[in-house]
Design a protein around this motif. Sequence first.
Motif, PDB file in Angstrom:
ATOM      1  N   LYS A   1      64.465 -33.513  38.397  1.00 43.20           N
ATOM      2  CA  LYS A   1      65.399 -34.262  37.580  1.00 43.20           C
ATOM      3  C   LYS A   1      64.911 -35.694  37.385  1.00 43.20           C
ATOM      4  O   LYS A   1      64.197 -36.249  38.227  1.00 43.20           O
ATOM      5  CB  LYS A   1      66.781 -34.272  38.231  1.00 43.20           C
ATOM      6  N   PHE A   2      65.315 -36.279  36.257  1.00 51.16           N
ATOM      7  CA  PHE A   2      64.864 -37.627  35.939  1.00 51.16           C
ATOM      8  C   PHE A   2      65.336 -38.629  36.993  1.00 51.16           C
ATOM      9  O   PHE A   2      64.581 -39.535  37.375  1.00 51.16           O
ATOM     10  CB  PHE A   2      65.384 -38.043  34.564  1.00 51.16           C
ATOM     11  N   LYS A   3      66.566 -38.479  37.484  1.00 53.16           N
ATOM     12  CA  LYS A   3      67.091 -39.401  38.481  1.00 53.16           C
ATOM     13  C   LYS A   3      66.276 -39.339  39.768  1.00 53.16           C
ATOM     14  O   LYS A   3      65.931 -40.370  40.356  1.00 53.16           O
ATOM     15  CB  LYS A   3      68.558 -39.081  38.760  1.00 53.16           C
ATOM     16  N   THR A   4      65.931 -38.116  40.167  1.00 50.54           N
ATOM     17  CA  THR A   4      65.107 -37.957  41.375  1.00 50.54           C
ATOM     18  C   THR A   4      63.724 -38.549  41.171  1.00 50.54           C
ATOM     19  O   THR A   4      63.177 -39.240  42.038  1.00 50.54           O
ATOM     20  CB  THR A   4      64.998 -36.469  41.734  1.00 50.54           C
ATOM     21  N   PHE A   5      63.140 -38.282  40.007  1.00 56.51           N
ATOM     22  CA  PHE A   5      61.819 -38.817  39.697  1.00 56.51           C
ATOM     23  C   PHE A   5      61.838 -40.338  39.657  1.00 56.51           C
ATOM     24  O   PHE A   5      60.907 -40.995  40.146  1.00 56.51           O
ATOM     25  CB  PHE A   5      61.349 -38.253  38.351  1.00 56.51           C
ATOM     26  N   PHE A   6      62.909 -40.900  39.083  1.00 53.97           N
ATOM     27  CA  PHE A   6      63.016 -42.355  38.985  1.00 53.97           C
ATOM     28  C   PHE A   6      63.023 -42.998  40.363  1.00 53.97           C
ATOM     29  O   PHE A   6      62.281 -43.948  40.628  1.00 53.97           O
ATOM     30  CB  PHE A   6      64.278 -42.739  38.212  1.00 53.97           C
ATOM     31  N   TRP A   7      63.863 -42.513  41.269  1.00 52.68           N
ATOM     32  CA  TRP A   7      63.930 -43.097  42.606  1.00 52.68           C
ATOM     33  C   TRP A   7      62.676 -42.803  43.417  1.00 52.68           C
ATOM     34  O   TRP A   7      62.389 -43.522  44.385  1.00 52.68           O
ATOM     35  CB  TRP A   7      65.168 -42.580  43.344  1.00 52.68           C
ATOM     36  N   PHE A   8      61.931 -41.783  43.009  1.00 55.98           N
ATOM     37  CA  PHE A   8      60.684 -41.467  43.707  1.00 55.98           C
ATOM     38  C   PHE A   8      59.572 -42.469  43.350  1.00 55.98           C
ATOM     39  O   PHE A   8      58.798 -42.897  44.213  1.00 55.98           O
ATOM     40  CB  PHE A   8      60.234 -40.040  43.356  1.00 55.98           C
ATOM     41  N   VAL A   9      59.508 -42.848  42.061  1.00 56.74           N
ATOM     42  CA  VAL A   9      58.427 -43.737  41.621  1.00 56.74           C
ATOM     43  C   VAL A   9      58.853 -45.196  41.537  1.00 56.74           C
ATOM     44  O   VAL A   9      57.995 -46.081  41.408  1.00 56.74           O
ATOM     45  CB  VAL A   9      57.885 -43.288  40.241  1.00 56.74           C
TER      46      VAL A   9
END
Length: 352
Positions: A2-10
Motif C-alpha cells: 500500500k502507498f501509506k506503508t511504502f511512504f512510511w518505509f521510505v
Amino acid sequence: MKFKTFFWFVAPSVFMMLLFIAAPLVSVFIQSFQVTQPVMQQVEVETCTPGFLTQTCTTEIKTVPTIDEDTGKTITTTSWVGLQSYRNVLQMDKVWDAVSDGALRDILQIDFWRALRFTLMFTLLTLPLVVGVGLLIALAVNNAAKSLKGPVIFVSLLPFIITPVIGSLSIYWLFVGDGILTATLERWTGQDIAMFAQAWTIELLMYFYRVWHVAPFAFVIFYAGLQTVNMDTLESAIIDGANRFERLRYVIVPHLMPLIIFIALIHLMDCYRVFDEIIGFRSEAHVISLQWLTFNFLTPDDAGNRAISRAAASSMLTMIGIVILLIMPLRRTWRDHKGAHTDVRFSKGKPQ
C-alpha cells in the motif's frame, strides 16, 4: 504494498537525504555565486618602544576588521558576484594567453588545471587496473583448492580493511628517506633514490596504493559473481574446444559485465574525489587533486579568512566532472535495463 506503508518505509531515508545531501548541495551552489568579506575599518594604532625616559611612540593608521561589540565576532557582508568565483578558479584569461603563446605547459601551473590533470589521470588509469587485478584475484581464488581459499581471501582483504589514510602513510614510510624499500633499492642499485623529490614518482606510488587498496573490493564483487556463472554454458564451451582465455572472454566477462559497470561507477565517484593520498603522501608541493584544492580554499590564511566562494565553485566543478565521467557507464546500464525490460515484455506477449 500500500502507498501509506511504502511512504512510511521510505520517508526516513528521503528525509535524511534531503537534509544531509540536497540541502548542503543547494547551499554550496548558492555560495558559489556569493562572496563574503569582513567589514574593514581604519583605526589609529599607537606603538611605543620599550623604556621610560627614552620611550618614543608613533601613531599609524591600520586597516582592521570590524568587531561586533556584542558577540565579539568579525562583521561580514555578503554580495552576489555571479560567475566571478568560477573565473577566479578557472583563470581562463591565463589559459587563453598560454594557448595563444603556444606555451601549453603554463596551463598546468594554474592550480585548478594542475589538479584536474592529476585527478583525471588518477581516475582513468587506476580503473582498468582495479578491475583487472580484482578479476585475476577472484579467478585465482575461485580455482584454488578449498584448503587455500580461506587464507588467500583473508590476505587479499587486508588492504581494503586498512583505513585509507593509514594505508597511504604506510606506503609513504616504506619509501620516504631511508625507508625499508628505499634503503633496499639503494643497496641494490648503488645509487641514492628520492621517491618523493619529483612528481612522477609520487604519482606512481599513488597509483600503486590505490590499486592495492581498492582491488580487494573488486575481488569480493567478482568472486560473488563467479558463483552464479552458468556451469552448463561453461561446460558447453569446454566441449566446443574453447581455451581458458576464450571462456573468460565469451562466457565469464559477459556474465560479469553488470558487476564491472557497478565497480566502475563506484570507482569513478571515489577516485575523482581523491584526497587521502594527497595528505598521506604529503605531495602538496608536487601533486594536488580537486578535492585537496577545495580543502585548501577552506583553510584559513594568516588573517583567518577563508575563500568560501572559490571553495564552493571548485566543489561544483568537481561534481560536474563526476557527472560527465558517469555518463557512459550510466548509459550502458540504462540500455541494458531497457533491453531486458523489452525482452520480458516480448516474452510475455509471445504466443504459446
